[in-house]
Write a protein that holds these residues in place. Structure first.
Motif, short mmCIF file in Angstrom:
data_model
loop_
_atom_site.label_atom_id
_atom_site.label_comp_id
_atom_site.label_asym_id
_atom_site.label_seq_id
_atom_site.Cartn_x
_atom_site.Cartn_y
_atom_site.Cartn_z
N ASP A 196 0.84 -1.19 0.00
CA ASP A 196 0.00 0.00 0.00
C ASP A 196 0.87 1.25 0.00
OD1 ASP A 196 -2.41 -1.35 0.03
OD2 ASP A 196 -2.46 -1.46 2.22
N VAL A 197 0.37 2.30 -0.60
CA VAL A 197 1.10 3.57 -0.62
C VAL A 197 1.37 4.00 0.81
CG1 VAL A 197 0.97 6.00 -1.26
CG2 VAL A 197 0.10 4.24 -2.83
N GLY A 198 2.61 4.35 1.09
CA GLY A 198 2.98 4.80 2.42
C GLY A 198 3.56 3.71 3.31
N ASN A 199 3.35 2.44 2.96
CA ASN A 199 3.94 1.35 3.75
C ASN A 199 5.41 1.20 3.41
OD1 ASN A 199 1.43 0.83 4.74
ND2 ASN A 199 1.30 -1.25 3.98
N LYS A 200 6.20 0.79 4.40
CA LYS A 200 7.61 0.52 4.16
C LYS A 200 7.74 -0.86 3.52
CE LYS A 200 9.47 3.24 7.92
NZ LYS A 200 10.28 3.20 9.15
N ALA A 201 8.66 -0.95 2.57
CA ALA A 201 8.94 -2.25 1.95
C ALA A 201 9.70 -3.11 2.94
CB ALA A 201 9.77 -2.05 0.69
N GLU B 272 18.07 -8.76 1.59
CA GLU B 272 19.46 -8.71 1.14
C GLU B 272 19.62 -9.63 -0.06
OE1 GLU B 272 23.08 -10.82 3.05
OE2 GLU B 272 23.00 -8.81 3.93
N LEU B 273 20.40 -9.18 -1.04
CA LEU B 273 20.68 -9.98 -2.22
C LEU B 273 22.17 -10.07 -2.45
CD1 LEU B 273 18.06 -8.42 -4.68
CD2 LEU B 273 17.87 -10.57 -3.45
N LYS B 274 22.59 -11.12 -3.10
CA LYS B 274 23.98 -11.28 -3.47
C LYS B 274 24.13 -10.85 -4.93
CE LYS B 274 27.57 -14.74 -2.89
NZ LYS B 274 27.80 -16.15 -2.58
N GLY C 117 29.49 -11.18 -6.04
CA GLY C 117 29.60 -11.80 -4.73
C GLY C 117 29.38 -10.86 -3.56
N ASP C 118 29.20 -9.56 -3.84
CA ASP C 118 28.92 -8.60 -2.77
C ASP C 118 27.48 -8.77 -2.31
OD1 ASP C 118 31.46 -7.46 -3.03
OD2 ASP C 118 30.76 -6.09 -4.60
N HIS C 119 27.19 -8.29 -1.11
CA HIS C 119 25.83 -8.30 -0.59
C HIS C 119 25.28 -6.89 -0.61
CE1 HIS C 119 25.74 -12.48 0.86
NE2 HIS C 119 27.04 -12.30 0.95
N ILE C 120 24.02 -6.76 -0.97
CA ILE C 120 23.38 -5.45 -1.06
C ILE C 120 22.03 -5.53 -0.36
CG2 ILE C 120 22.28 -5.90 -3.28
CD1 ILE C 120 23.11 -3.02 -4.05
N ASN C 121 21.70 -4.51 0.40
CA ASN C 121 20.44 -4.44 1.14
C ASN C 121 19.55 -3.37 0.54
OD1 ASN C 121 21.12 -6.29 3.31
ND2 ASN C 121 22.55 -4.71 3.95
N LEU C 122 18.25 -3.58 0.65
CA LEU C 122 17.32 -2.56 0.19
C LEU C 122 17.55 -1.26 0.95
CD1 LEU C 122 14.91 -1.73 -1.54
CD2 LEU C 122 13.42 -2.57 0.28
N SER C 123 17.88 -1.34 2.23
CA SER C 123 18.09 -0.14 3.03
C SER C 123 19.30 0.68 2.56
CB SER C 123 18.24 -0.49 4.51
OG SER C 123 19.33 -1.36 4.70
N ASP C 124 20.19 0.09 1.76
CA ASP C 124 21.31 0.84 1.20
C ASP C 124 20.83 1.96 0.29
OD1 ASP C 124 23.03 -0.91 2.49
OD2 ASP C 124 23.40 -2.12 0.70
N VAL D 106 13.61 3.17 -6.03
CA VAL D 106 14.11 1.84 -6.39
C VAL D 106 13.06 1.13 -7.23
CG1 VAL D 106 14.84 -0.40 -5.49
CG2 VAL D 106 15.46 1.69 -4.27
N MET D 107 13.49 0.58 -8.36
CA MET D 107 12.58 -0.22 -9.17
C MET D 107 13.08 -1.66 -9.13
SD MET D 107 11.51 0.03 -13.14
CE MET D 107 12.52 -1.20 -13.92
N LEU D 108 12.22 -2.59 -8.73
CA LEU D 108 12.57 -3.98 -8.66
C LEU D 108 11.95 -4.71 -9.85
CD1 LEU D 108 11.89 -4.62 -4.89
CD2 LEU D 108 14.07 -4.10 -5.98
N ASN D 109 12.74 -5.52 -10.51
CA ASN D 109 12.26 -6.30 -11.63
C ASN D 109 12.50 -7.76 -11.30
OD1 ASN D 109 11.56 -7.38 -14.07
ND2 ASN D 109 13.16 -6.39 -15.25
#
Length: 53
Positions: free
Chosen positions: A18-23, A27-29, A33-40, A46-49
């Protein structure tokens, strides 16, 4: 047994759609081999595909 009713009872709650809710945080690799977080990306758009075959 009513299939529709049993499916409705086992559905997980929908989070962050819903609009206004936090995602939800995740964490993804990366391919290197690096790790990345949505909070980064907090404060940035951010567009997720999600690709499925």
């Amino acid at each position: 047994m009513n299939v529709d009713k049993s499916v409705q009872e086992t559905k997980a709650p929908i989070i962050g759609l819903d609009v206004g809710n936090k995602a939800p945080e995740f964490e993804l690799k990366t391919l290197t081999g690096d790790h990345i977080n949505l909070s980064d990306f907090r404060g940035h758009r951010v567009m997720l595909n999600f690709w499925a075959t």
